[in-house]
Write an enzyme that holds these catalytic residues in place. Sequence first.
Site, PDB file in Angstrom:
ATOM      1  N   GLU A 256      24.249 -39.390  -2.449  1.00 15.71           N
ATOM      2  CA  GLU A 256      22.827 -39.204  -2.748  1.00 15.71           C
ATOM      3  C   GLU A 256      22.267 -40.591  -2.979  1.00 15.71           C
ATOM      4  OE1 GLU A 256      21.409 -36.382  -2.594  1.00 15.71           O
ATOM      5  OE2 GLU A 256      23.079 -34.984  -2.700  1.00 15.71           O
ATOM      6  N   CYS A 295      14.916 -40.535  -8.225  1.00 12.99           N
ATOM      7  CA  CYS A 295      15.226 -40.605  -6.798  1.00 12.99           C
ATOM      8  C   CYS A 295      14.225 -39.793  -5.986  1.00 12.99           C
ATOM      9  CB  CYS A 295      16.631 -40.083  -6.557  1.00 12.99           C
ATOM     10  SG  CYS A 295      16.889 -38.467  -7.279  1.00 12.99           S
TER      11      CYS A 295
HETATM   12  P1  NAP Z   1      24.038 -48.518  -7.924  1.00 15.91           P
HETATM   13  O1  NAP Z   1      23.914 -49.909  -8.350  1.00 15.91           O
HETATM   14  O2  NAP Z   1      24.439 -48.239  -6.528  1.00 15.91           O
HETATM   15  O3  NAP Z   1      25.053 -47.841  -8.949  1.00 15.91           O
HETATM   16  C1  NAP Z   1      25.344 -46.486  -8.902  1.00 15.91           C
HETATM   17  C2  NAP Z   1      26.715 -46.224  -9.472  1.00 15.91           C
HETATM   18  O4  NAP Z   1      27.706 -46.817  -8.630  1.00 15.91           O
HETATM   19  C3  NAP Z   1      26.933 -46.814 -10.857  1.00 15.91           C
HETATM   20  O5  NAP Z   1      27.708 -45.925 -11.613  1.00 15.91           O
HETATM   21  C4  NAP Z   1      27.710 -48.091 -10.555  1.00 15.91           C
HETATM   22  O6  NAP Z   1      28.510 -48.508 -11.632  1.00 15.91           O
HETATM   23  C5  NAP Z   1      28.569 -47.619  -9.416  1.00 15.91           C
HETATM   24  N1  NAP Z   1      29.106 -48.667  -8.562  1.00 15.91           N
HETATM   25  C6  NAP Z   1      28.574 -49.872  -8.275  1.00 15.91           C
HETATM   26  N2  NAP Z   1      29.376 -50.532  -7.406  1.00 15.91           N
HETATM   27  C7  NAP Z   1      30.421 -49.699  -7.149  1.00 15.91           C
HETATM   28  C8  NAP Z   1      31.591 -49.807  -6.338  1.00 15.91           C
HETATM   29  N3  NAP Z   1      31.830 -50.887  -5.586  1.00 15.91           N
HETATM   30  N4  NAP Z   1      32.477 -48.785  -6.326  1.00 15.91           N
HETATM   31  C9  NAP Z   1      32.243 -47.677  -7.054  1.00 15.91           C
HETATM   32  N5  NAP Z   1      31.151 -47.528  -7.845  1.00 15.91           N
HETATM   33  C10 NAP Z   1      30.256 -48.516  -7.884  1.00 15.91           C
HETATM   34  O7  NAP Z   1      22.689 -47.708  -8.147  1.00 15.91           O
HETATM   35  P2  NAP Z   1      21.786 -47.639  -9.452  1.00 15.91           P
HETATM   36  O8  NAP Z   1      21.064 -48.925  -9.518  1.00 15.91           O
HETATM   37  O9  NAP Z   1      22.555 -47.174 -10.632  1.00 15.91           O
HETATM   38  O10 NAP Z   1      20.802 -46.461  -9.085  1.00 15.91           O
HETATM   39  C11 NAP Z   1      19.564 -46.625  -8.449  1.00 15.91           C
HETATM   40  C12 NAP Z   1      19.583 -46.028  -7.081  1.00 15.91           C
HETATM   41  O11 NAP Z   1      20.102 -44.700  -7.141  1.00 15.91           O
HETATM   42  C13 NAP Z   1      18.230 -45.892  -6.467  1.00 15.91           C
HETATM   43  O12 NAP Z   1      18.284 -46.422  -5.183  1.00 15.91           O
HETATM   44  C14 NAP Z   1      17.994 -44.390  -6.389  1.00 15.91           C
HETATM   45  O13 NAP Z   1      17.229 -43.953  -5.302  1.00 15.91           O
HETATM   46  C15 NAP Z   1      19.346 -43.848  -6.304  1.00 15.91           C
HETATM   47  N6  NAP Z   1      19.373 -42.502  -6.842  1.00 15.91           N
HETATM   48  C16 NAP Z   1      19.516 -41.468  -5.966  1.00 15.91           C
HETATM   49  C17 NAP Z   1      19.542 -40.184  -6.429  1.00 15.91           C
HETATM   50  C18 NAP Z   1      19.709 -39.039  -5.494  1.00 15.91           C
HETATM   51  O14 NAP Z   1      19.979 -37.945  -5.969  1.00 15.91           O
HETATM   52  N7  NAP Z   1      19.566 -39.223  -4.220  1.00 15.91           N
HETATM   53  C19 NAP Z   1      19.427 -39.933  -7.794  1.00 15.91           C
HETATM   54  C20 NAP Z   1      19.280 -41.007  -8.653  1.00 15.91           C
HETATM   55  C21 NAP Z   1      19.252 -42.299  -8.161  1.00 15.91           C
HETATM   56  P3  NAP Z   1      28.056 -49.681 -12.643  1.00 15.91           P
HETATM   57  O15 NAP Z   1      26.812 -49.201 -13.306  1.00 15.91           O
HETATM   58  O16 NAP Z   1      29.212 -49.784 -13.576  1.00 15.91           O
HETATM   59  O17 NAP Z   1      27.833 -50.886 -11.792  1.00 15.91           O
END
Ligand code: NAP
Length: 505
Positions: A256, A295
């Site tokens: 997602e 999101c």
């Molecule tokens: P993110 O930086 O991609 O992080 C998301 C999750 O992934 C966090 O738990 C992060 O952990 C983890 N992560 C980061 N690098 C990783 C890796 N190499 N391997 C495994 N896990 C890893 O995203 P975010 O900044 O938290 O969220 C914002 C984004 O989420 C926005 O683009 C939004 O659109 C999207 N979003 C989508 C939905 C949906 O349902 N489609 C819902 C909510 C948000 P750490 O925090 O420990 O780095």
Amino acid sequence: MLELRSYVGGKWVAGQGARQALVNPATEAPIASASSEGVDLGAALEYARKTGGPALRALSFAARGALLKAIADAMQEARDELIELGISNGGNTRSDAKFDVDGAIGTLLAYAETGTSLGTTKILLDGEGIQLGRSPRFHGQHILTPRRGVAVHINAFNFPAWGFAEKAAVALLAGMPVLSKPATSSAMVAHRIVELIVEGKLLPEGALQFLAGAARDLVERLGAQDVLAFTGSGDTGERIRAQPNVIRNSVRVNVEADSLNAAVLGPDVAPRSDMYELFLKEVVRDMTQKAGQKCTAIRRVIVPAQVAQEVKSDLAELLAVIKVGDPADEDTKMGPLATASQLAEARGGIEQLGGKIVFGSAGKILEKGFFISPVLIEGPGPVVHEREVFGPIASLIAYSDNPGEIVARGNGGLVCSIHSEDPAFIEHTVAEVAPWHGRIYLGHPKVELSPGPGTVLPQLVHGGPGRAGGGEELGGPRGLAFYLQRTALEGARPVIAKITGAKQP
Ligand code: NAP
């Protein structure tokens, strides 16, 4: 300062080494820290496979549903405490924090009911049985059984309670043990929920584990029976999917990710009509609720050229009364962004979108904290269909002919809303945008208490093609399929009938 721990192997484990600070986004004061260094991830996965999986599979759907109800009840009891954590660690206003916590409770309860309705069975039938030969004796039946691995859940920072619950409820009901990893920056709410579950002994041992801090090599350890549900940025989603073991073992992955959700105003809607007012209200709610860090928030406001100026000034008027400030203050309507890097990203995004800022600014508005004002942009550049700016930022785009074609330039989204009372326009636009979206919201002023397009409902699917990650979650019993293996049984009808005394989802 609270040191968040991981719950693995039936114990709370403190990570070692350097700890990541969790701050209050309104004051920038550090309030907790987390590290996953030294946590034995391989052992945690094995513990889930060997302990939690069998314990859950020994239960019927109804019994697993009862576990979800107990979690929802415990969260309800601790609701005020969870809301306070959402305010201090997430920068949420009280209303935003309630939205997150109540969304989580509502989703758990919805899946508890699904469990009740599926009853005492342990395997599910998928569709009707099929006669395969001339004789009715040669019979086929698709069945669904829980996969034998671990459901690893990696969540985004914006919904620490709901994000946890919407994934955990479905996996646990399906009979898969969960290892949940929240985004580190806002992990306090999910950490407390897991504490409640552990303290109350609400789940069998090994059914739920929790990782505080970085994922490290968690994804690299997944095998053929494990599944990975990820919510976050498209970039991280791409990295995860490209892991060699994920490809080699055909690990089921649900992503997602980003979405450039659009709100379309129909050409039939007259300014000042109820439909028009509803449209404005929903755009403003989506821009400002959770400071636009949803999101599903509307990023592209697509309106007929003849009313674009009016929409612009009406939106500006409504945005002007949104008081931005510390969410601990009762009269605050919009809090800060979650982290310093999210603020920097949002500012960069505004610059990249181009066009003219017709409300707000990307500049500093308070001395401390990661605050930004709502920003409305008119006439953005083509990047508006490519770049998700994750904050209280939306772009106004005027159309003269086919808005569905403009919407589709976003290359796949979670939700598109359409506000119109013209059936021909709605039918045409639905047909244009449906292939690009997981959900279409048809706004109507007579639908009372509608939560608007930005709210994900457990009964309906959540996800979207292309940029949105290509995933699908929730959707009532549909969501279970991700955690279950579909198998075709082929053989003598009486034998199949005997072993499948089970219900259809
Ligand atoms: P993110 O930086 O991609 O992080 C998301 C999750 O992934 C966090 O738990 C992060 O952990 C983890 N992560 C980061 N690098 C990783 C890796 N190499 N391997 C495994 N896990 C890893 O995203 P975010 O900044 O938290 O969220 C914002 C984004 O989420 C926005 O683009 C939004 O659109 C999207 N979003 C989508 C939905 C949906 O349902 N489609 C819902 C909510 C948000 P750490 O925090 O420990 O780095």
